[in-house]
Motif scaffolding. Structure first.
Motif, mmCIF file in Angstrom:
data_model
loop_
_atom_site.group_PDB
_atom_site.id
_atom_site.type_symbol
_atom_site.label_atom_id
_atom_site.label_comp_id
_atom_site.label_asym_id
_atom_site.label_seq_id
_atom_site.Cartn_x
_atom_site.Cartn_y
_atom_site.Cartn_z
ATOM 1 N N TYR A 64 0.965 -1.186 -0.061
ATOM 2 C CA TYR A 64 -0.106 0.089 -0.046
ATOM 3 C C TYR A 64 0.909 1.312 -0.144
ATOM 4 N N VAL A 65 1.910 1.137 0.696
ATOM 5 C CA VAL A 65 2.945 2.284 0.807
ATOM 6 C C VAL A 65 4.365 2.171 0.479
ATOM 7 N N SER A 66 4.980 3.108 -0.015
ATOM 8 C CA SER A 66 6.444 2.819 -0.349
ATOM 9 C C SER A 66 7.322 2.782 0.969
ATOM 10 N N GLY A 67 6.819 3.816 1.914
ATOM 11 C CA GLY A 67 7.513 3.764 3.171
ATOM 12 C C GLY A 67 6.827 3.044 4.510
ATOM 13 N N ALA A 68 6.827 1.693 4.351
ATOM 14 C CA ALA A 68 5.729 1.060 5.407
ATOM 15 C C ALA A 68 6.646 1.204 6.499
ATOM 16 N N GLY A 101 8.061 11.397 7.882
ATOM 17 C CA GLY A 101 7.173 11.680 6.758
ATOM 18 C C GLY A 101 7.821 11.999 5.371
ATOM 19 N N PRO A 102 8.774 13.194 5.612
ATOM 20 C CA PRO A 102 9.134 13.662 4.535
ATOM 21 C C PRO A 102 10.478 12.731 3.783
ATOM 22 N N ARG A 103 10.850 11.671 4.448
ATOM 23 C CA ARG A 103 11.874 10.783 4.269
ATOM 24 C C ARG A 103 10.952 9.748 3.226
ATOM 25 N N ALA A 104 9.618 9.422 4.004
ATOM 26 C CA ALA A 104 9.126 8.731 3.175
ATOM 27 C C ALA A 104 8.392 9.053 1.795
ATOM 28 N N VAL A 105 8.205 10.169 1.671
ATOM 29 C CA VAL A 105 7.845 10.885 0.475
ATOM 30 C C VAL A 105 9.048 10.656 -0.627
ATOM 31 N N HIS A 106 10.215 11.149 0.030
ATOM 32 C CA HIS A 106 11.520 10.915 -0.902
ATOM 33 C C HIS A 106 11.709 9.671 -1.304
ATOM 34 N N HIS A 107 11.546 8.481 -0.377
ATOM 35 C CA HIS A 107 11.683 7.270 -0.948
ATOM 36 C C HIS A 107 10.740 6.890 -2.024
ATOM 37 N N HIS A 108 9.422 7.134 -1.696
ATOM 38 C CA HIS A 108 8.448 6.902 -2.811
ATOM 39 C C HIS A 108 8.904 7.470 -4.035
ATOM 40 N N ARG A 109 9.160 9.001 -4.295
ATOM 41 C CA ARG A 109 9.752 9.545 -5.311
ATOM 42 C C ARG A 109 10.971 8.656 -5.891
ATOM 43 N N TRP A 110 11.955 8.422 -5.096
ATOM 44 C CA TRP A 110 13.105 7.712 -5.694
ATOM 45 C C TRP A 110 12.530 6.209 -6.237
ATOM 46 N N TYR A 111 11.783 5.370 -5.614
ATOM 47 C CA TYR A 111 11.349 4.155 -6.325
ATOM 48 C C TYR A 111 10.707 4.410 -7.361
ATOM 49 N N LYS A 112 9.778 5.312 -7.677
ATOM 50 C CA LYS A 112 9.250 5.540 -8.832
ATOM 51 C C LYS A 112 10.230 6.035 -10.026
ATOM 52 N N ASP A 113 11.139 6.829 -9.520
ATOM 53 C CA ASP A 113 12.060 6.982 -10.723
ATOM 54 C C ASP A 113 13.031 6.144 -10.984
ATOM 55 N N LYS A 114 13.367 5.190 -9.995
ATOM 56 C CA LYS A 114 14.321 3.997 -10.314
ATOM 57 C C LYS A 114 13.728 2.792 -11.034
#
Length: 131
Positions: A64-68, A101-114
């Motif tokens: 459900y989320v990138s930053g579980a 929270g911002p780290r989770a958003v950053h990880h989410h963007r990184w996963y999507k880019d990667k």
């Protein structure tokens, strides 16, 4: 701050365990703790010995989320704050959310880019189905 609040500033009599907010808070805390441990185990076991590179985490809250692991920790400390019902615990929960929270958003963007189109489009950053 937390230790002083729990040990000196506040008292929690036996009747505290019977309050609905305490029961709710402890349920959220232990749910978050369990999900956090499970999420960490998924991350620790992404690669087999000798493997390199990055993989998409799958299973549990990662569906459900990138930053579980981040979402679980926010849930954990929010539950703690509800159970303790103190400004110190609330401050700690807010600090946790504003810090990771911002780290989770950053990880989410990184996963999507990667991973591009291989990354599950329905996953959110930190709050399932919402954000």
């Amino acid at each position: 701050m937390q230790c002083r609040a729990l040990a000196v500033l506040h008292s929690y009599p036996a009747s505290w365990f019977q309050k609905p907010r305490t029961i709710l808070g402890l349920a959220l805390f232990f749910t978050g703790l369990t999900l956090n441990i499970h999420s960490d185990n998924i991350l620790f076991n992404l690669r087999k010995p000798g493997e390199t590179g990055y993989k998409i985490p799958r299973g549990g809250l990662f569906e459900y989320v990138s930053g579980a692991n981040f979402a679980s920790e926010i849930l954990e400390w929010t539950g703690f704050a509800i159970a303790c019902w103190s400004m110190e615990a609330a401050a700690f929960a807010l600090f946790t959310a504003f810090n990771i929270g911002p780290r989770a958003v950053h990880h989410h963007r990184w996963y999507k880019d990667k991973f591009g189109s291989d990354y599950p489009a329905h996953r959110r950053a930190v709050i399932p189905f919402i954000y």
